[in-house]
Every structure is written in C-alpha cells, then in structure tokens.
Design a protein around this motif. Structure first.
Motif, PDB file in Angstrom:
ATOM      1  N   GLN A  40       0.835  -1.199   0.000  1.00 44.86           N
ATOM      2  CA  GLN A  40       0.000   0.000   0.000  1.00 44.86           C
ATOM      3  C   GLN A  40       0.875   1.256   0.000  1.00 44.86           C
ATOM      4  O   GLN A  40       0.596   2.226  -0.696  1.00 44.86           O
ATOM      5  CB  GLN A  40      -0.896  -0.022   1.239  1.00 44.86           C
ATOM      6  CG  GLN A  40      -1.825   1.152   1.347  1.00 44.86           C
ATOM      7  CD  GLN A  40      -2.827   0.982   2.492  1.00 44.86           C
ATOM      8  OE1 GLN A  40      -3.262  -0.131   2.794  1.00 44.86           O
ATOM      9  NE2 GLN A  40      -3.188   2.076   3.126  1.00 44.86           N
ATOM     10  N   HIS A  41       1.946   1.183   0.746  1.00 45.79           N
ATOM     11  CA  HIS A  41       2.870   2.314   0.778  1.00 45.79           C
ATOM     12  C   HIS A  41       3.553   2.500  -0.584  1.00 45.79           C
ATOM     13  O   HIS A  41       3.652   3.610  -1.105  1.00 45.79           O
ATOM     14  CB  HIS A  41       3.894   2.090   1.892  1.00 45.79           C
ATOM     15  CG  HIS A  41       4.742   3.281   2.170  1.00 45.79           C
ATOM     16  ND1 HIS A  41       5.597   3.353   3.220  1.00 45.79           N
ATOM     17  CD2 HIS A  41       4.878   4.450   1.509  1.00 45.79           C
ATOM     18  CE1 HIS A  41       6.215   4.523   3.204  1.00 45.79           C
ATOM     19  NE2 HIS A  41       5.811   5.196   2.155  1.00 45.79           N
ATOM     20  N   ALA A  42       3.970   1.376  -1.179  1.00 48.93           N
ATOM     21  CA  ALA A  42       4.609   1.453  -2.505  1.00 48.93           C
ATOM     22  C   ALA A  42       3.634   2.039  -3.526  1.00 48.93           C
ATOM     23  O   ALA A  42       3.989   2.938  -4.302  1.00 48.93           O
ATOM     24  CB  ALA A  42       5.062   0.065  -2.944  1.00 48.93           C
ATOM     25  N   SER A  44       1.226   4.001  -2.979  1.00 47.56           N
ATOM     26  CA  SER A  44       1.032   5.430  -2.691  1.00 47.56           C
ATOM     27  C   SER A  44       2.135   6.261  -3.330  1.00 47.56           C
ATOM     28  O   SER A  44       1.892   7.356  -3.835  1.00 47.56           O
ATOM     29  CB  SER A  44       1.023   5.684  -1.187  1.00 47.56           C
ATOM     30  OG  SER A  44      -0.013   4.950  -0.577  1.00 47.56           O
ATOM     31  N   GLU A  45       3.354   5.743  -3.281  1.00 44.79           N
ATOM     32  CA  GLU A  45       4.464   6.480  -3.894  1.00 44.79           C
ATOM     33  C   GLU A  45       4.229   6.626  -5.398  1.00 44.79           C
ATOM     34  O   GLU A  45       4.459   7.686  -5.978  1.00 44.79           O
ATOM     35  CB  GLU A  45       5.789   5.743  -3.660  1.00 44.79           C
ATOM     36  CG  GLU A  45       6.153   5.511  -2.196  1.00 44.79           C
ATOM     37  CD  GLU A  45       6.617   6.769  -1.472  1.00 44.79           C
ATOM     38  OE1 GLU A  45       6.841   7.792  -2.127  1.00 44.79           O
ATOM     39  OE2 GLU A  45       6.735   6.713  -0.236  1.00 44.79           O
ATOM     40  N   ILE A  46       3.778   5.552  -6.011  1.00 38.38           N
ATOM     41  CA  ILE A  46       3.637   5.546  -7.476  1.00 38.38           C
ATOM     42  C   ILE A  46       2.434   6.376  -7.917  1.00 38.38           C
ATOM     43  O   ILE A  46       2.531   7.197  -8.830  1.00 38.38           O
ATOM     44  CB  ILE A  46       3.497   4.089  -7.982  1.00 38.38           C
ATOM     45  CG1 ILE A  46       4.716   3.272  -7.571  1.00 38.38           C
ATOM     46  CG2 ILE A  46       3.301   4.052  -9.489  1.00 38.38           C
ATOM     47  CD1 ILE A  46       6.040   3.917  -7.900  1.00 38.38           C
ATOM     48  N   ALA A 131       3.216  15.044   6.496  1.00 40.34           N
ATOM     49  CA  ALA A 131       2.422  14.035   7.207  1.00 40.34           C
ATOM     50  C   ALA A 131       3.026  12.651   6.984  1.00 40.34           C
ATOM     51  O   ALA A 131       3.092  11.819   7.900  1.00 40.34           O
ATOM     52  CB  ALA A 131       0.973  14.066   6.733  1.00 40.34           C
ATOM     53  N   ALA A 132       3.502  12.421   5.768  1.00 42.04           N
ATOM     54  CA  ALA A 132       4.121  11.121   5.470  1.00 42.04           C
ATOM     55  C   ALA A 132       5.327  10.896   6.383  1.00 42.04           C
ATOM     56  O   ALA A 132       5.509   9.806   6.928  1.00 42.04           O
ATOM     57  CB  ALA A 132       4.533  11.051   4.007  1.00 42.04           C
ATOM     58  N   ILE A 133       6.123  11.923   6.581  1.00 48.41           N
ATOM     59  CA  ILE A 133       7.304  11.769   7.435  1.00 48.41           C
ATOM     60  C   ILE A 133       6.903  11.415   8.860  1.00 48.41           C
ATOM     61  O   ILE A 133       7.490  10.543   9.488  1.00 48.41           O
ATOM     62  CB  ILE A 133       8.142  13.065   7.468  1.00 48.41           C
ATOM     63  CG1 ILE A 133       8.673  13.371   6.078  1.00 48.41           C
ATOM     64  CG2 ILE A 133       9.305  12.933   8.429  1.00 48.41           C
ATOM     65  CD1 ILE A 133       9.213  14.774   5.961  1.00 48.41           C
ATOM     66  N   ASN A 135       4.385   9.856   9.832  1.00 46.22           N
ATOM     67  CA  ASN A 135       3.993   8.449   9.835  1.00 46.22           C
ATOM     68  C   ASN A 135       5.190   7.527   9.683  1.00 46.22           C
ATOM     69  O   ASN A 135       5.199   6.417  10.194  1.00 46.22           O
ATOM     70  CB  ASN A 135       3.049   8.169   8.656  1.00 46.22           C
ATOM     71  CG  ASN A 135       1.595   8.396   9.017  1.00 46.22           C
ATOM     72  OD1 ASN A 135       1.192   8.141  10.149  1.00 46.22           O
ATOM     73  ND2 ASN A 135       0.818   8.875   8.069  1.00 46.22           N
ATOM     74  N   GLN A 136       6.195   8.004   8.929  1.00 47.26           N
ATOM     75  CA  GLN A 136       7.219   7.075   8.462  1.00 47.26           C
ATOM     76  C   GLN A 136       8.480   7.050   9.316  1.00 47.26           C
ATOM     77  O   GLN A 136       9.172   6.040   9.336  1.00 47.26           O
ATOM     78  CB  GLN A 136       7.558   7.385   7.006  1.00 47.26           C
ATOM     79  CG  GLN A 136       6.396   7.001   6.102  1.00 47.26           C
ATOM     80  CD  GLN A 136       6.551   7.517   4.684  1.00 47.26           C
ATOM     81  OE1 GLN A 136       7.632   7.928   4.287  1.00 47.26           O
ATOM     82  NE2 GLN A 136       5.480   7.494   3.929  1.00 47.26           N
ATOM     83  N   VAL A 137       8.765   8.147   9.985  1.00 50.07           N
ATOM     84  CA  VAL A 137       9.984   8.136  10.798  1.00 50.07           C
ATOM     85  C   VAL A 137       9.960   6.973  11.796  1.00 50.07           C
ATOM     86  O   VAL A 137      10.942   6.236  11.922  1.00 50.07           O
ATOM     87  CB  VAL A 137      10.229   9.497  11.485  1.00 50.07           C
ATOM     88  CG1 VAL A 137      11.253   9.369  12.600  1.00 50.07           C
ATOM     89  CG2 VAL A 137      10.717  10.511  10.453  1.00 50.07           C
ATOM     90  N   GLU A 157      14.866  11.374   2.110  1.00 49.20           N
ATOM     91  CA  GLU A 157      14.424  12.155   0.956  1.00 49.20           C
ATOM     92  C   GLU A 157      13.112  12.883   1.228  1.00 49.20           C
ATOM     93  O   GLU A 157      12.909  14.000   0.768  1.00 49.20           O
ATOM     94  CB  GLU A 157      14.309  11.248  -0.279  1.00 49.20           C
ATOM     95  CG  GLU A 157      15.678  10.770  -0.695  1.00 49.20           C
ATOM     96  CD  GLU A 157      15.681   9.791  -1.867  1.00 49.20           C
ATOM     97  OE1 GLU A 157      16.770   9.444  -2.313  1.00 49.20           O
ATOM     98  OE2 GLU A 157      14.589   9.384  -2.329  1.00 49.20           O
ATOM     99  N   GLU A 158      12.236  12.258   2.011  1.00 49.26           N
ATOM    100  CA  GLU A 158      10.958  12.910   2.298  1.00 49.26           C
ATOM    101  C   GLU A 158      11.172  14.206   3.086  1.00 49.26           C
ATOM    102  O   GLU A 158      10.476  15.199   2.864  1.00 49.26           O
ATOM    103  CB  GLU A 158      10.001  11.997   3.077  1.00 49.26           C
ATOM    104  CG  GLU A 158       9.616  10.689   2.399  1.00 49.26           C
ATOM    105  CD  GLU A 158       8.797  10.840   1.122  1.00 49.26           C
ATOM    106  OE1 GLU A 158       8.694  11.955   0.575  1.00 49.26           O
ATOM    107  OE2 GLU A 158       8.273   9.813   0.651  1.00 49.26           O
ATOM    108  N   SER A 159      12.134  14.206   3.987  1.00 48.47           N
ATOM    109  CA  SER A 159      12.290  15.452   4.760  1.00 48.47           C
ATOM    110  C   SER A 159      12.883  16.543   3.874  1.00 48.47           C
ATOM    111  O   SER A 159      12.582  17.720   4.045  1.00 48.47           O
ATOM    112  CB  SER A 159      13.105  15.244   6.038  1.00 48.47           C
ATOM    113  OG  SER A 159      14.256  14.533   5.777  1.00 48.47           O
TER     114      SER A 159
HETATM  115 FE   LIG Z   1       5.938   8.070   1.169  1.00 54.01          FE
END
Ligand SMILES: [Fe+2]
Ligand SMILES: [Fe+2]
Ligand SMILES: [Fe+2]
Lengths: 315, 272
Positions: A40-42, A44-46, A131-133, A135-137, A157-159
């Motif tokens: 689902q995360h992959a 979302s990136e695409i 928001a992604a960061i 969630n993701q950190v 890269e997100e930051s």
């Molecule tokens: Fe992401």
C-alpha cells in the motif's frame, strides 16, 4: 517445535527489538499485514507521482521544474525500494501491481485530490510529505528488517521534499497578492485531507492493536496526528497564512493544539472510491501499465534471444 | 563578443530544454518503474544543460555594449523589454515566442510511443556525443566547460538509448514493427543535425562552435552499427526537414510553449 513455541520465540525477538529478516520464521498474519502495508505504501508512492506530475510541464521556472521533476522521480525510487522490500515476503511486484489495478490494494487517499494551482506543489511537499514523514519516521525502527531499511532511505528524501515544499511556499507568500491568495487556497484545500492521512481515530482503527504489538507500528494514529498539527500550526505562522480550522487553539494544559472535527464521511467516501480523482488516478496507472506491455514483452524476448545466443557461443 | 555566440548558445539551450520537456512527459507514465526513472534522469540532465546555456546566454547579453545589445533586438523576449532589469535564464526560456526558438525540429515532435521516444533519444544522443567531443575545444571557455560536464551524461544517454533500440528492434514482432514506424517518422528529421544555420557557420569559423557537417559520417557509422544489432535498416530516403534552427517550426512547438510558458505569461516578472 510446535507452532506456539515459534510464536513465542518470535514475540520475544520483537520485544527485544531484534529485527525480523526474510528467512526467519514469522506468523502468517504478520507476513500478510506487512505485505498489505508495504505494498500500500509502494502504491502510494507511485500513484503519488501523478498529482505532482500534473505540473511538470507547467512549472513556472527552470529551477522549479528541475526540483519538481527530481522530486517526482524520488517518489518512483521510493516505490522501487518498497516493492523490493515487499518482494522479500514472497509476493512479486507484478502481483502487487495487479492488486492495485483491480482495486484490491489501496493507496493513500490524499492522491485522489486534484492539483489545481502551482501552489499545490508547495502545499503537497509541506503538508503531504510532512504528514508522510510523521507516519514514516517511526517505521525506520519497524520490526521487519527490509522494511525498516527501506524507510531509512525514504525518510531522508521525504524530509528534503518537505523543506523544499515549504521553501517554495515561502517564496510565494512573499510574492504578489495573487501568489499569496494561491498559497492560502492551497492550504485550505490540502489541510484536512492531510490530517486524514493519519487514518481513523485509534478507537476505529482496524489493524492498529496487533500492529503495535508486533512493532510494525510504534505510535497510534491520533498521537501522530497531534504531533503533525502541533508542528504545522507553528510553521504556518512563518508563511503568514492560516489553517482552515476555527477550533484550532493552543491548549496550555495539554501542551498541544486543540483542533476541530475531521469530516470522516469524506474520508470514507474517498477511501471507498468516491474522491474527486480516484478513477482518473487509477486509469492513468492502468494506461501506463497497459501501454507498456509490449515494451516489457520485447525486453523479455530480447533478453531470451541474447541468452540463447550466448549459450550457443559458449557451447 | 559577437551576436552569433549569443544565438548559438540559445540554439544549444533550446535543443536541450525542448527535449527535456518532451521526455519529462513520461514521468509517472513509463512502461516500467526502472525506465520511468531512467527517462526522467535524461530529462533532468538535459534540463541541467539547458540551464547552463541559458545562464551563459543571459550573462553574455548583460555584459554587452548598448550598440551590440541593439543588434540582438529580434532574439530577445518581448515582454522582458518592459521589465527594465537584466536578462535572466527564465526570460529566455519562458518569454520568447515560437519563431525565436532555435531548436532542432526533431526535439519538438510529440513523445509518441516508447519506440519513438527511445529512437529519437538515440539519434539525438549519438549526435550530441560527437558534438560535445568537438565543443570541448571551443574558444569560449564557458561552452567548453558545459561540453565537458555534459559529455559524461550524454555517454550514458547514448548507451541507454542504444540498448533500447537494440532491444526493441530485435525483440518481438510488434516491437520491431513499432521501431520501423518510428524510424519512418523520424528519419527525415535527422538531416537537420548536419545542415548548418548561418550562426553555426560563423561559430565554426570563429572557433567557438562546431562544424556539424563534419560529424555526419561518424554519426551514420554509429547508427549503422546499432541498427545492425537491432536488425533495422537506415532508410535510403534522403529528403530531410529543417527550419527549426532558424525559427521555422512544426505545428507542435506552439502547443508545447503555450503549456510550458503559461505561468510566466500570465504573471509576468514574478518570482516563483
Ligand atoms: Fe511516502
Ligand atoms: Fe516518497
Ligand atoms: Fe516525497
């Protein structure tokens, strides 16, 4: 060893913060949960490449065009790392993509909103990547090794994306009245959908409890959402803009910002397919995939011919 | 400095920018993730080259005497003339009209299918690769420096696109057919590489530019070598389209610029 012993051994490792690796024993539900979450995360990136890709051809300066293309390309890279991480769990990339196209697999609903002005590029970087960061950190320390390693690269890269997004809004916010209006409008449209990125309230969240126990997740949806609100409520002041929430207020007692009620009806609507761009986004992905079918076939056919020739030569 | 160096630099910038713009249309829509990333990379490299050239052109112009500035009147972005400030890279990219663009026609053609895109890239990179070897010797230090930096990138573009030409030419029946169609569409635009515009002749004579005519043979040899592996044949036909270098374009460029330039045209002289 009976299964219970495997399970308790597994949980002991988790509790001791030992990473689980692809060859280790794991409960089937753990594997399935990870496949669901990572794919689902992959996806979302695409899919997330599309709303921003929408402005590549119209970026207002060469520098901004360069930054935007590079950013969208980074997202493709994130998709790659994540698909690879999921593949270590015994599912192929093609299978995952099939699930995306059939609607079986989800992607983040945020990407079902349209990008209407150039300021949306800044707002997405600042709010959506922001928001992604959040969630993701925590996922950099998630219990599954390949996932946590992928997330470490992604988060760096997100930051960077978030800083770039904010910087781009900062420039607009110091620009003409039209540019400032563009920024406020973009914030107004992206604010609430960004809050929804943290998912339903903890009390309603389907997968949360088990995921916390397995340390796939480390903080609850509401905790992360609160952190995000606290951060953005401060940053928005630097832009001289406001968030579209009359109930947003610093709460001395809690040492947090209070904020208004999220429109969950909209959230569930978009999740179930009725957002402004759901069909368009999925159609674009399917079209790229279908149009590329002959290319992938040709590459495969050529590789086989070449291998056969090499073999002949070697013989 | 002379007038030709400015125009010549713009010509090189326009080639890179327009092809970058076309290639970046693939971003998010590539046939497979790895190749989406690869074509985007090439777009980014070309965009970087374009920026180097536009910045150079703007600096060249800004340092001219009033007399020389006047002689370039026709090549300058019209809206910029009322800004009363120095010329910048974005003015050149976003505010010149179609007929002021000096890119090769090949670069502005719509992206087509993957066969068309990789074959165009191959033709262009094979040319650019040879071109930069020569531009290294430019008497203009800035052009020589750009050539040096860019030639490494172009070596990769050439390898990548050659591999795809071979893969598709010698892939399936369908991919072979598509390559042949792309070839039939593109071949007539390759002659323009070697048809020197006036400013290119001047550039070669004065030593800051490349005599493109001299690159033709080596280019053909490269094409033939890759085509042999790809089981493709270069068409015999020798008719070629040209005009882009002197500002006479296909119908496609107008749409590309309308889209690309939209924000700068609607909000003139604004910082983004
Ligand atoms: Fe992401
Ligand atoms: Fe990403
Ligand atoms: Fe990002």
């Amino acid at each position: 060893m009976p299964v219970q012993n495997f399970e308790s051994h597994f949980q002991e490792k988790i509790d001791a913060d030992v990473r689980i690796e692809p060859k280790d024993w794991m409960p089937e539900k753990y594997r399935q949960t990870l496949i669901r979450q990572i794919s689902q995360h992959a996806h979302s990136e695409i899919v997330g490449m599309l709303p921003e890709g929408n402005w590549i051809s119209r970026a207002p300066s060469l520098k901004r065009k360069q930054i935007l293309i590079a950013k969208v390309q980074d997202e493709a890279g994130h998709g790659l790392y994540l698909y690879s991480a999921a593949e270590t769990l015994g599912i192929s990339r093609d299978e995952m993509i099939g699930q995306l196209h059939s609607g079986k697999a989800k992607y983040s609903s945020i990407f079902n909103y349209p990008t209407l002005t150039w300021a949306d590029m800044g707002a997405i970087g600042w709010l959506v990547d922001g928001a992604a960061i959040m969630n993701q950190v925590p996922l950099c320390r998630t219990s599954y090794g390949p996932y946590s390693r992928a997330m470490i690269r992604v988060c760096k890269e997100e930051s960077f994306h978030q800083r770039q997004g904010f910087e781009s809004l900062l420039v607009l916010s110091r620009g003409t009245p039209e540019q400032r209006a563009m920024v406020q409008d973009a914030i107004d449209r992206w604010w609430w959908p960004s809050l929804m990125m943290f998912g339903p309230h903890d009390s309603e969240s389907l997968h949360s409890e088990q995921s916390m126990k397995w340390k796939i997740k480390r903080f609850s949806n509401d905790e992360l959402r609160q952190r995000f609100v606290d951060m953005i409520a401060e940053q928005v002041k630097l832009l001289g803009m406001t968030l579209p929430d009359p109930d947003l207020k610093w709460n001395e007692e809690r040492s947090h910002y209070d904020f208004g009620k999220i429109n969950w009806e909209e959230f569930w609507n978009v999740v179930s397919g009725n957002g402004p761009c759901n069909k368009q986004r999925l159609d674009a992905r399917k079209k790229a995939w279908d149009d590329g079918a002959w290319v992938r076939e040709a590459a495969k056919a050529h590789a086989e011919k070449r291998a056969a020739r090499n073999k002949q030569q070697a013989a | 400095m002379n007038k030709e160096l400015f125009i010549y630099t713009l010509h090189l910038a326009d080639n890179a920018l327009i092809l970058a713009q076309r290639n970046s249309e693939w971003t998010g829509h590539g046939p497979v993730l790895e190749q989406d990333i690869a074509i985007t990379n090439i777009a980014l490299d070309l965009l970087g080259q374009a920026r180097n050239y536009y910045q150079h052109a703007a600096a060249l112009y800004n340092s001219l005497s009033d007399h020389d500035k006047n002689s370039l009147e026709g090549s300058l972005p019209r809206p910029w003339k009322s800004f009363h400030r120095e010329l910048q890279e974005d003015d050149l990219a976003f505010l010149r009209d179609e007929h002021q663009y000096r890119n090769l026609l090949l670069t502005e053609l719509p992206k087509g299918d993957w066969a068309f895109t990789v074959l165009r890239q191959f033709f262009f990179s094979a040319f650019q690769h040879l071109f930069y070897q020569e531009l290294l010797q430019s008497s203009d230090p800035q052009l020589a420096a750009i050539a040096e930096k860019s030639s490494k990138e172009v070596a990769y573009h050439l390898r990548w696109s050659s591999e795809w030409v071979v893969r598709l030419g010698d892939g399936t029946e369908e991919s072979h057919r598509r390559m042949q169609e792309a070839l039939a569409d593109l071949w007539m635009f390759t002659g323009e590489f070697f048809t020197a515009a006036g400013y290119e002749q001047a550039a070669a004579t004065e030593g800051f530019g490349v005599d493109v005519l001299l690159l033709r043979e080596a280019w053909l040899k490269k094409v033939e070598a890759v085509f042999a592996e790809a089981t493709l044949e270069p068409p015999k036909q020798s008719w070629s389209q040209s005009g882009g270098k002197s500002g006479q374009h296909t119908e496609h460029l107008g749409y590309l610029l309308a889209e690309m330039q939209y924000l700068q045209r609607v909000y003139p002289n604004t910082t983004w």
